[in-house]
Every structure is written in structure tokens, then in C-alpha cells.
Design an enzyme around this catalytic site. Structure first.
Site, PDB file in Angstrom:
ATOM      1  CG  HIS A  39      -8.749  -4.138  -3.073  1.00  0.00           C
ATOM      2  ND1 HIS A  39      -7.510  -3.961  -3.691  1.00  0.00           N
ATOM      3  CD2 HIS A  39      -8.199  -4.053  -1.887  1.00  0.00           C
ATOM      4  CE1 HIS A  39      -6.486  -3.772  -3.077  1.00  0.00           C
ATOM      5  NE2 HIS A  39      -7.008  -3.796  -1.676  1.00  0.00           N
ATOM      6  CB  CYS A  74      -0.947   0.059   1.402  1.00  0.00           C
ATOM      7  SG  CYS A  74      -1.926  -1.356   1.459  1.00  0.00           S
ATOM      8  CG  HIS A 112      -9.026  -5.520   2.623  1.00  0.00           C
ATOM      9  ND1 HIS A 112      -8.700  -6.617   2.170  1.00  0.00           N
ATOM     10  CD2 HIS A 112      -8.439  -4.532   1.929  1.00  0.00           C
ATOM     11  CE1 HIS A 112      -7.387  -6.247   1.538  1.00  0.00           C
ATOM     12  NE2 HIS A 112      -7.237  -5.152   1.350  1.00  0.00           N
ATOM     13  CG  HIS A 134      -6.298  -0.159   1.841  1.00  0.00           C
ATOM     14  ND1 HIS A 134      -7.518  -0.009   1.161  1.00  0.00           N
ATOM     15  CD2 HIS A 134      -5.641  -1.287   1.725  1.00  0.00           C
ATOM     16  CE1 HIS A 134      -7.354  -1.462   0.304  1.00  0.00           C
ATOM     17  NE2 HIS A 134      -6.355  -1.715   0.788  1.00  0.00           N
ATOM     18  CD  GLU A 149     -27.394  15.597   9.978  1.00  0.00           C
ATOM     19  OE1 GLU A 149     -28.343  16.007   8.931  1.00  0.00           O
ATOM     20  OE2 GLU A 149     -26.926  16.301  10.510  1.00  0.00           O
TER      21      GLU A 149
END
Lengths: 258, 258, 258, 258
Positions: D210, D105, D125, D123, D153
Site C-alpha cells: 500500500h 486517511c 503510495h 501518506h 548516512e
């Protein structure tokens, strides 16, 4: 640090949020909100809680991560001082945390305290609450302004109403009014107050596509009513997924030994 | 503090709920209920648990937040003294907490202790249990009074029945009777007892639109049976959503090496 | 306390389960199982975990509450001694806890250790796993014996296979064999071994209406593969509810800068 | 231990990850990731988080169990040094943990730091994110590249955009671009950067099948935006199951007292 305004002392009245007692509002609001965070009620800084003790109102600030809140983050204001203010939107805080802004929920919490003499008010963004308002939306005008459910045991978790003794019964219909959301949260106040006037016995108001406000005479009642309501909202969504109706006509069972 | 009644000493028998042992019933009920709260079984003060040790029965009070309960909140009564009482509804407590009312579940817990010699009884408002009773309701009269499921491994988590050795097998059908809810929880007692008579081997009774009562010879068995049952209720609801039947006809697999 | 049998010393080899190191198998199995309990994988005493270190195999006992397990509850056996036993079903423990029975999962864990040289094997009753096997059942004979999914990032969480380097890729199809459940858990062994032979690269076997066995070269790999698999099972059930297919034909994206 | 490379000192700059301050990035990344693990965002070693303080970037390693990560596991690199590197894929770490590999990443996190001056990038999943991309896939080419939702909202939880003041309003439409997944995570970088160019105000990019990348000016904003987004993804999936549209045309409510 913001300069002291009228009602504030030079030392910002920090003693109002300092206590060793875990049940002191300044300690209780953070511990409650941390619990609510794990329930998914106040994620992403949404939602909040406020406690009133006599004249003093304790409120979580705007934009804080609810599971990380500390007693030092709490605002305190005086209901009496607030009542004397000519401009409802100009609130005078006895104590303000240094780095925050007041919550937009403040006037809505105040409505529960002044109109219902509540001791605690909780605002959640629970997605069960939001889904219930979305499901109601599909039922057409006129039928979308009330959540109604009956014949579920958990309904007994609600008081019968303001100044009334006892709780709802199993066969009673729980009715929670729904108000439309507004662009600015403070603007909800007049509609929340309207709903309180129209439904004098309700302890909660749903806000369409937004969440729910729930209050009670004290922290215990506000919190347990909020839990019971979220339980019913979740059940209602699951019932909808299974095509089961929220309102049924059930003949009471008569105990033979009576 | 309530005045001592017959069976109570002036000091309220507080020693009955004071122990350093985490497995003492007065400590175990609060820790179990806190766990159950995180599972959603006892939210909003609903549900509860009771433990029997020989003649003594320990019961959580009414209306308490289950994850906050303390040993000092626990009621204690004597089964023998209770059996001598002429009026079943007049219960004599050896020890009463100062600020609570007895649980409406008390006579239902007592039914498990007296009729089945159980060591622990748990009552949940799990919405999986409630949903199962609602789904059954749609299957019409006569078919709505039993929850039946077979050919699921977790069924092995249940004892074969009162005074019987061993557990149910994978291919056995687990049958849990369903009774109708009553307006007052105490009035459930006669129907619960009826269900116990009609289903002598069951360790649980579902209450329509309300929840479930589960018991066992001891805390371990009551708790693990309650977990297994909740697992099966959840599975059953998910199976319903996926249109999968609860009862199937499966030919047993024969191990070749036998 | 059970009398010492061959391989056991008079002191029951308690030193084998006594260590200050949190990563010692006798400490790790309880802490892993407590974590798995919160995930709903091992409720009601179902499921379990076993760790192998060189020749020694550590196994949780039968019927224990998985979140309450202690190091002293752990069985230890020797793979080499076990291999010399003429009767596979007669297992000789180096160390046995005083008040438990060996787990029926034992021969299934041993299969992973002997046939795959695994360092850890986990058995869950996750209802996502059970639901996947139930959904497959509806797809008719011949198509119900494999769970297949592709084009999901989490598939990369699995090794390519026994004695192979590297992990599966995003476009690879993960295939998990499904075996039928048997009335007695030990009888699953031959079918599990058959599935291992037929699917030499799999790290898991689903058991219909029961759960899943997952293993790995070490605790880290077994646990993370088990998590990834449960993630995929949950996703697969949710995809089914949304009518989305588990297998798709997707053209790989070509990075332009290569 | 890997030998020191250019930019690394002989002692591996361990001081960069040693601090008593719980808000130091090397402490905060593990505590955040442990929290994310309980939310199901980073199970099976998937997902991760990175924090930038001025020139220094702190990154979790590849393949670590996210709830068990320790400060000593953290990589540190210099943005300035990285910018001078001719080969984007050749990264120079100021500090490397002994037994890990850098996260795939990394270049995606760097994109958020360099192109948006973000202070934190997360990140996940989350299967809600994955399900949203799968649901979009069914809406046909051209309509599957944006997640759009309005009139909820929680949308207010997002900033209006890069270098813009204030947050989105209740009636604004939140738009999150979706990019296709690639076989190798690093190859996502160019597509992520493209999406950032095309959607200059977005704080998140979905990756089909992903997960999602979410960033913010600081940890607080990245984390709360990530929570708000996951809330909306979950709501969107539940709305889809209930056949409720994500985009609606709602007339704003006018507060009467204004």
C-alpha cells in the site's frame, strides 16, 4: 538572532548576501541547490554546496530544505581569518543567518578551498554514488578504495588535475578515491585531506555509504564535473546490473585521414 | 572579443542570433537544449544540437552548460563558404560568440547537413544509448555494429529513409549503425560519413561508449526521431534486463473487416 | 487550409476551440498532453488524448509534438453526424486544423465514447505498458492475453465497471485485456471493440508492443485511472525484476473493533 | 453544498482556508501535494497530507488530483471537538469543501496528531515503499514485519524518537514497522496505533502492498523525514537488485586527531 562575535558587525553583515545579480554566490547557492534537489542529490536536507570568491566563502546552513533555501540563509566566512584561528573547529563567521546552525560539511568544503584553491564544492547524497561504494565493498579489501572506469566519452568532462591544463581523454582511466564514512561528518575532514594528498589530481572523493564531494576551479567546473560524475556512477550501477565491466582494454581507433 | 576574420563583419554579425521569434534557430537551440538537459541527454556540457536554415548553420558552442545557454552563445557559419574551404578543419564563422570555442561536434553536424540535407542534428550522451552499445559489445565481433529492433510500435516514429516518403512500419526492423569512438570527437567524422554511405536510409548513428547522433529534415523530425530512438534504447536495455529479445518473428494480424 | 467539407462552415468553426476556460477541452487536451510528455507517455508524437462533451469530440491531430500542442491544433467532430455516416472510415470533422492530418487513434477513441459513453480517452506508449505486454508474451499462449494483479492498494483507483457504482477493492483482481498490435493503428479498432465486449467492465485495453488505451466517464476519471494503471504497470515490471508474483492469495485482515 | 452541521457556521468557515501566506496550511497542503505528485508519491489520487496547527487540523479531501488541489478543497476539523465525540468514526468538520468527501486517511492522520502530537503527517503510495514491503514478504513470517537498515548516512535524517532530542546516528539501525493492509483504509487505524505503541520512537509505519505513513513535529520534519525514508526505500530496492544486504556489521572509524 545570535549575538555578533568577532568579525561580525552589529548588523550581521547582511549586505554580503544581498545582491540583484543571479550569479552572486548568495543567489547561486539556492538556485543550484534547488536544481540539485530535483536530481535527487540533496533530498531530506542532505548534501549541500559552497562557493568561494577570493577570500570569502559562502555556505548553505545545516538542516535546510535545499529546494527552499533563500539568500538570507547563507553563512559567510573569511578564509584568511579562518587560517589564523588556532582551533580548526572554531569557525568565525562574518555573517550568520539568524535561525540556523552551520553545516557539518563546512570543514570539508574548506579543505577543497584551501588545499586545492577550488572556487566551488558540491556534496551530494546521490544514491548512484552510494551504490557505487556499496558495489565496491563486495570486491574485497584493497580493491574497494577506488572507483575506476575507462573508455567512456563522459570521462572527458574532468580536468586532468590540479594546476594541470586540459581534460582527461576518452581512453584515460578516471580514478575516484573512496574514504570510509565516520559517525560525525566533520571527522571526515582528515580522511578527505588524506585522499587529496594521495590523489593530487582528483576533483572528487567518494564517501562510503554516504555520497560524494566534488569540486572545481569555479562554479561551472564544479557543477559540470559533478554532473559528469553522477552520470558515470549511474552508468556504472547499470553496467553492474547488466554484468558489464567498468574497466576494459580497448585499442584506440586510428583516423585514416591523419 | 576575438578579432573579425574573413566572412565576419566588425560587428560580429550579432543580428544573426537576435530575434523575437521563439522558433528562430538562435532561440530554439537554447530552449531545446534546456529540455534535453532535463532528459539527461546533455549533462556535464556533453552533447548538443545544431540547426540549418538554407545556407546558414547555427551551432551551440563547446563546453557550455546546456540548460543555461543563451542565443548570444551561438555560432553561425555558411555551408557554401565552408564548401569552398580547402581545409575541412578550417572553419570560417559568420558569427562567433565572444567567450567560447567552437564545438568539436561541428564537422559531424555538417556531415548531416551536407550529405543528407538535414535541417537539424542532435547529439546526446543518453546513457540508454551508451548502454545499448555496451550490450552489443558483448555479442561478439560482427554482431556488435548494428542495433536492430522490430515489432515495437514506436519504430513508426522514423522516416523510411533519405528522399523516401513515409515512415517505417510496425513490423519493419529499425537498424542503427554503431561506429567505434575515437579519442578526438572530430575524428569521428570520417566514420560517421562512412556509416551514412553504408546505411543510406538511417537517420541516426550510435557511437560506442559515447552516445548517438540523430538528424532529420527539420527540427520537428530530428527531435521526434531522437525521442523515439531514446525510447527504444531505454526499452531495449529494460528488455535485456528481463531477458527479452530485441528481434522477434511475429505473424502480422489480419484485420477481418478488410 | 483545407476547403470546408460537409458539416464545416467557411470559417472552419474555429470558435469551437477558442475559450478562456482552462477546462475547455481545446485547452485541456494540450495541457494534459504536455503533462503526459513529461511522464514519458507520449514522446516522439506517439500517444494522445481525446475528450467528449455531449455530442462533440475533441481530438489531438496526428504527428504533433505533444508538449507543444495548441488549442488551434485540435480537431472537432460530432458523434451523431459520425453515427449516420455509412462508412466508418470516412469521418466528417466540424473543425479541422489547417496543417495537420487526423489521428489514426480517432476510431479507437470513438469506440470508448460510443460503446462506453466515456467522456475522455487517453492513449499512451508508456514503456511500462509495453514491457508488461512483453513479459506476458513469455508466459505462453492462452496466458498472454490478460494482465492480472491483485492485493495492491492502487487497484482501488479503478471503477468496478461500466454503469456500476463504486470502485474495485484491495483484494479484487484487476484484469486488463491485451490485444495484438496491427500494422495500421486504425485496424486495432475491431479488436479493441471485441475486447470491450468480452470485458464489459474494463476501463483499459493493452496493445501488445505498443501501449495502452484508458478511458473514463470524464477527464478526471480517465486521467486518474491512467495514472493508477501506469503505477501498477511500473510496479509489475519491478516485481518481475525482483521475482515477485503479480497474483497472490492473501487472507483479508479482520479489524478487531468491528 | 452540504448543510452546516454542528461546529460549522452558515458560511462554512471559509476564512479558515483563506490566507495570503504561502505557509498557511491551506496553501501549503496543495503546494506540497503538487511536489509529491511529481515524485510519484500521490498519483491517481492516492496518498495525501495533513497539517495540524494547535487545535486545528487541515486535511486534503478524498479522490482529488493531488497536483491540482486548491486551498478551497481543504477540510478543517478541531482536535478538541473530535476528542469529545463518542463515536470516533463520526467526525465533525469546522469547514468542509462543497464537492468532496472526507479522506479515508483522516483517522490515520489523527492518530499521528493525538498519539504523537505531530504537526504534519504524509501518506504516500511510493512504489519504493510498496516494493520494500513485498521484498520483506519473501523473507518469511516473523521477519516480514520490520524494515531494518543501518550504516547509511541518510539515516541521520530521522529524529531519535518521540520526546527525545537529536537524530539517529550513522551506525544506528533504522527500524520501520510494517502493518498488513486492510480492505478499508479507515480500518488501518487500530493497527497503525498498535504499531505506534509497540514502536514508540518511530516516525513512520509501512503498510504492506500500500505505502507509508510518515509524520513529524512540524511540516519541515515530516517532509524531510518522508524524503529521507523514500531515499532509503529506493536504495534498499536497488541494493536487493544488486544482492547487497540491508544490515551490515561495520566497525566505526576512529578519527585519529581526537
Amino acid at each position: 538572532m545570535t549575538p555578533p562575535t568577532s568579525g561580525q558587525t552589529a548588523d550581521n553583515n547582511d549586505h554580503l548576501v544581498q545582491s540583484e545579480n543571479p550569479d552572486h554566490p548568495a543567489n547561486l547557492i539556492p538556485s543550484l541547490c534547488a536544481k540539485f534537489w530535483t536530481l535527487g542529490w540533496v533530498t531530506g536536507t542532505g548534501g549541500g554546496a559552497s562557493i568561494r570568491e577570493d577570500d570569502l566563502v559562502y555556505i548553505a546552513p545545516s538542516g535546510v530544505q535545499k529546494e527552499l533555501m533563500k539568500p538570507a540563509d547563507i553563512y559567510v566566512l573569511s578564509l584568511a581569518a579562518q587560517a589564523q584561528s588556532l582551533d580548526r573547529r572554531n569557525r568565525v563567521y562574518l555573517r550568520s543567518p539568524p535561525n540556523y546552525k552551520p553545516s557539518q560539511c563546512t570543514p570539508l568544503f574548506l579543505a577543497a578551498f584551501t588545499k586545492r584553491h577550488a572556487g566551488c564544492c558540491i556534496h551530494t547524497h546521490s544514491h548512484w554514488a552510494v551504490l557505487v561504494t556499496l558495489i565496491l565493498e563486495t570486491q574485497g579489501p584493497g580493491r574497494d578504495r577506488e572507483f575506476r572506469i575507462n573508455n567512456i566519452e563522459q570521462i572527458k568532462g574532468f580536468g586532468r588535475g590540479f594546476m594541470k591544463n586540459g581534460n582527461l581523454g576518452y581512453h584515460d582511466t578516471l580514478v575516484i578515491p573512496v574514504i570510509e564514512n565516520t559517525a560525525h561528518e566533520e571527522d571526515l575532514t582528515e580522511f578527505l585531506e588524506e585522499a587529496m594528498d594521495k590523489y593530487p589530481d582528483t576533483y572528487a572523493v567518494l564517501v562510503r555509504r554516504h555520497g560524494v564531494y566534488v569540486w572545481g576551479d569555479n562554479v561551472h567546473k564544479a557543477k559540470t564535473q559533478c554532473e559528469s560524475l553522477d552520470y558515470l556512477f549511474q552508468l556504472a550501477v547499470e553496467m553492474k546490473q547488466l554484468n558489464l565491466p567498468w574497466i576494459t582494454d580497448i585499442e584506440p581507433v586510428t583516423p585514416r585521414r591523419l
